[in-house]
Design an enzyme around this catalytic site. Sequence first.
Site, PDB file in Angstrom:
ATOM      1  N   CYS A   1       1.575  32.496  38.976  1.00 14.56           N
ATOM      2  CA  CYS A   1       1.367  33.932  38.711  1.00 14.56           C
ATOM      3  C   CYS A   1       0.442  34.560  39.763  1.00 14.56           C
ATOM      4  O   CYS A   1       0.840  34.660  40.906  1.00 14.56           O
ATOM      5  CB  CYS A   1       0.874  34.156  37.289  1.00 14.56           C
ATOM      6  SG  CYS A   1       1.158  35.851  36.738  1.00 14.56           S
TER       7      CYS A   1
ATOM      8  N   ASN B   1       4.164  37.478  32.946  1.00 15.41           N
ATOM      9  CA  ASN B   1       3.121  38.471  32.746  1.00 15.41           C
ATOM     10  C   ASN B   1       2.557  38.856  34.097  1.00 15.41           C
ATOM     11  O   ASN B   1       1.583  38.296  34.555  1.00 15.41           O
ATOM     12  CB  ASN B   1       2.007  37.898  31.853  1.00 15.41           C
ATOM     13  CG  ASN B   1       0.792  38.799  31.825  1.00 15.41           C
ATOM     14  OD1 ASN B   1       0.893  39.998  32.087  1.00 15.41           O
ATOM     15  ND2 ASN B   1      -0.366  38.232  31.524  1.00 15.41           N
TER      16      ASN B   1
ATOM     17  N   HIS C   1       5.413  31.653  34.178  1.00 16.57           N
ATOM     18  CA  HIS C   1       4.453  30.714  33.600  1.00 16.57           C
ATOM     19  C   HIS C   1       5.117  29.435  33.095  1.00 16.57           C
ATOM     20  O   HIS C   1       5.588  29.396  31.967  1.00 16.57           O
ATOM     21  CB  HIS C   1       3.687  31.397  32.457  1.00 16.57           C
ATOM     22  CG  HIS C   1       2.726  32.424  32.945  1.00 16.57           C
ATOM     23  ND1 HIS C   1       1.408  32.137  33.226  1.00 16.57           N
ATOM     24  CD2 HIS C   1       2.896  33.729  33.253  1.00 16.57           C
ATOM     25  CE1 HIS C   1       0.807  33.232  33.669  1.00 16.57           C
ATOM     26  NE2 HIS C   1       1.690  34.207  33.704  1.00 16.57           N
TER      27      HIS C   1
ATOM     28  N   GLU D   1       3.753  26.859  32.115  1.00 23.39           N
ATOM     29  CA  GLU D   1       2.982  26.275  31.006  1.00 23.39           C
ATOM     30  C   GLU D   1       3.355  26.904  29.671  1.00 23.39           C
ATOM     31  O   GLU D   1       2.864  26.476  28.620  1.00 23.39           O
ATOM     32  CB  GLU D   1       1.483  26.415  31.270  1.00 23.39           C
ATOM     33  CG  GLU D   1       0.874  27.785  30.967  1.00 23.39           C
ATOM     34  CD  GLU D   1       1.140  28.851  32.046  1.00 23.39           C
ATOM     35  OE1 GLU D   1       1.889  28.562  32.995  1.00 23.39           O
ATOM     36  OE2 GLU D   1       0.605  29.970  31.914  1.00 23.39           O
TER      37      GLU D   1
END
Lengths: 366, 557
Positions: free
Chosen positions: A252, A294, A337, A339
């Site tokens: 990110c 995001n 992301h 994760e």
Amino acid sequence: MGRQEAKIALEDGTVLRGLSFGATGETCGEAVFNTSMTGYQEILTDPSYKGQIVAMTYPLIGNYGVNSEDVESSRPFVEGFAVKECSQIASNWRAEKTLGAYLKENGIIGIEGIDTRALTKHLRVAGVMKAVISTEDTDARSLIRKARESPGLVGRDLVKEVACQKQYVWGDEDRYTVVVIDCGVKYNILRSLASRGCRVIVAPAETGPEEILEMKPDGVLLSNGPGDPAGVPYVVETVRALLDKVPIFGICLGHQMLGLALGGKTYKLKFGHRGANHPVKDIRTGKICITVQNHGFCVNADTLDSREVEVTHINLNDQTLEGIRHRRLPIFSVQFHPEASPGPHDAVYLFDEFIAMLEERRAKKG
Amino acid sequence: MPRRDDIEKILIIGAGPIIIGQACEFDYSGTQACKVLRQEGFEVILVNSNPATIMTDTVMADRTYVEPITPEVVERIIEREKPDALLPTLGGQTALNTAVALADRGVLEKHGVEAIGAKIEAIRKAENRRLFKDAMLNIGLEVPRSAEAADMHEARDILRESGLPVVIRPAFTLGGTGGGIAYNIEEFERIALRGLELSMIHQILIEESVIGWKEFELEVMRDLKDNVVVICSIENFDAMGVHTGDSITVAPAQTLSDKEYQRMRDAAIACIREIGVETGGSNIQFAVNPNDGQMVIIEMNPRVSRSSALASKATGFPIAKIAAKLAVGYTLDEIPNDITKETPACFEPTIDYCVVKIPRFAFGKFPEADATLTTSMKSVGEAMAIGRTFKEALQKGLRSLEVGRAGLDDLKKDVPLEILSERLRTPNTERVFYIKHAFQKGMGIGEICELTGIDLWFLHNIKQIVALEREIAKYREPGSETIPTELLMRAKEFGFSDIQLAKLLGKDQVSISKLRHERAVIPTYKLVDTCAAEFEAFTPYFYSTYETGIEILERGT
């Protein structure tokens, strides 16, 4: 009904009236929308939302309450939270409190009962913009002025407000040593590394390259974080100094900083990508992952030297850049992301690729 | 991968007569498939015994056989038509069973007909209870403990091990036909015997009871490149023990945290891969223990199902149409999302409203039938409603059933506590109204949860409806002021109809309607767009609600 009124005002003069939940008072930030239907607790505690007021497009939020496990950092970082309807009860075997009580405890101002779809459409068409939520000031004109005068995100260093001040170690594994340059890292990045045998040293964002190399890391992870990558030139400098020294994985904001360090440029997206349903294609395999995203900024693929850097991932919704890999050096990064937390687990394989990279490097070194 | 060029003629099997558990939703899916495949230039041969369907209109297929859907008849059609492929996943259980029977008779092999959508082996693996259970254990998923029996002797042996209650599920039947929950030995004998008789392969599964657990379904799609997406999650209002077709169901899932939802999503993806459904949609059902989150996988339908039709309407994602395209070789990223045009079908719809489906029953026409709801489906239809809140969608759905309810109405007369407890405990068609009655009588939410097994969150929403009614009724008193606009708006957000409000306020419907218009409390219309307004949408599929943003007036949104 005796509930306190709240208003959200945007800098372009849009004002929506709703009811207060969580803490009372006044707050400002960049108004953004998130299309995830679950995972509000992870979103609230994701440090990348520093400086932002998050509106959830799914109207019924708070249904399963809040627990002490599903956090992505030490506390919520959003500047404000806007929903259609916040559940007054928490229904889940792990729930410890209601969302409203949690926000109140943490001083986060919420507004409910607003037409979040109308707000979302407005932000989609007009672009994200500065906003204010207030339970105190009900004067529309005054609120709009406050929104206009608020600092906004562009060029600002929000990293220093969310990153750790002191270095710490996460987990007790020791097969590899990975230094995480903390720009506001989500816990699940640390959990994902630790569960793959990494001793994770989380270092403050200002940590210099020499200091990092002294820790003798097998690899460096550039974390996610809030705001504009242009606001953290000092981290970009550090990354540039590490490029040919150690394997690097960026996520990110970490991806954007790597992009800048490799000579690329970033730009601001009109309304960003925030949600858990973004299709991303791995160009090398043709496989598609549903990813959680995001980000409000993006690396411009055309500004990267294609002899040095290979594009590995693209977003199928708008064809924007989602991942890069250095052609010679053990360096790669993704805009989404892997994760998860919240969101799908489709891209966790990237952590395995990072570990394989560390392993390969070690083998080479003998 | 682009469209396959090695097949030209495709046989589609329809669902046959409309019966409980297999209604017009399969006409909808079959019709979509016919249209898509013809548009793609394939020659479509259709067999369906029910001429009262859209799919048997002469324009839908190149040739239509209105003949009984039996292996014998379909074999003769295959002999005559010599199709290259058979698409059995869009005509419900009838089509699936017929395809398996054709394979068993060697018909497909003899005539070189390829099953597309789901291979015969995948269908067997999904439909055979033992193979399915083994496959799930193989990938580390939990299933309810169970054993299968081929006769009553075996069945009784299993019962001695497991104890009561147990769920009895016959293999290869439709809508759970012949299955049920046995709470005592008499019920066990009766249901097990009936199940053995009704099962196509004389096999029943006797399963540890997960009655009272929360029930969920995921609609999953897969393409030939092994990309998998979840189209929709559905949560049952009723706990395990009521057939999904008979339960009020809600989309998306309301009471799962992201951690729990993602675990279920991972399981669903692992399931469709392990079973080997190559392309198209599958429906996968889960039960979750509300006390500790333990999740078990219940079953999988390797085909477009009743829930797929609901999921399509609920999200705007045309599952049957996409399934047909995937069956002939396209991959998800090659198919555009019709609604947004710009973005591909390879994504997971996200919605910004709540969808409630409510079953409709016709026990009035079958007075001898047992109106208790169990694992065999009994409903004859359903209504689906969309709202910005669960409360709104629930009340809209109840009045859309057209059974004389204006929403979550009162019971006609007071029910004493003992009878009420029984009505809450034993699932029945009127239970949602008894829940309201229980709140009106002051019963606690915990006790109602205990009796019904229904999640606290759903119950709390009903409680909020009851509380708002009380607030509204205050303005009925003689001499009281008229209802404030804000309360009127709130009532509308909770899904109250003018008829309900008129009754609460002691007025007539027309005067409420007039009052609303004077106060500008009027509905707005919002789009079903698969993406929660993130992208511009071009398909005019709207629902009414009470909000500030009005979309119908905006062009091209």
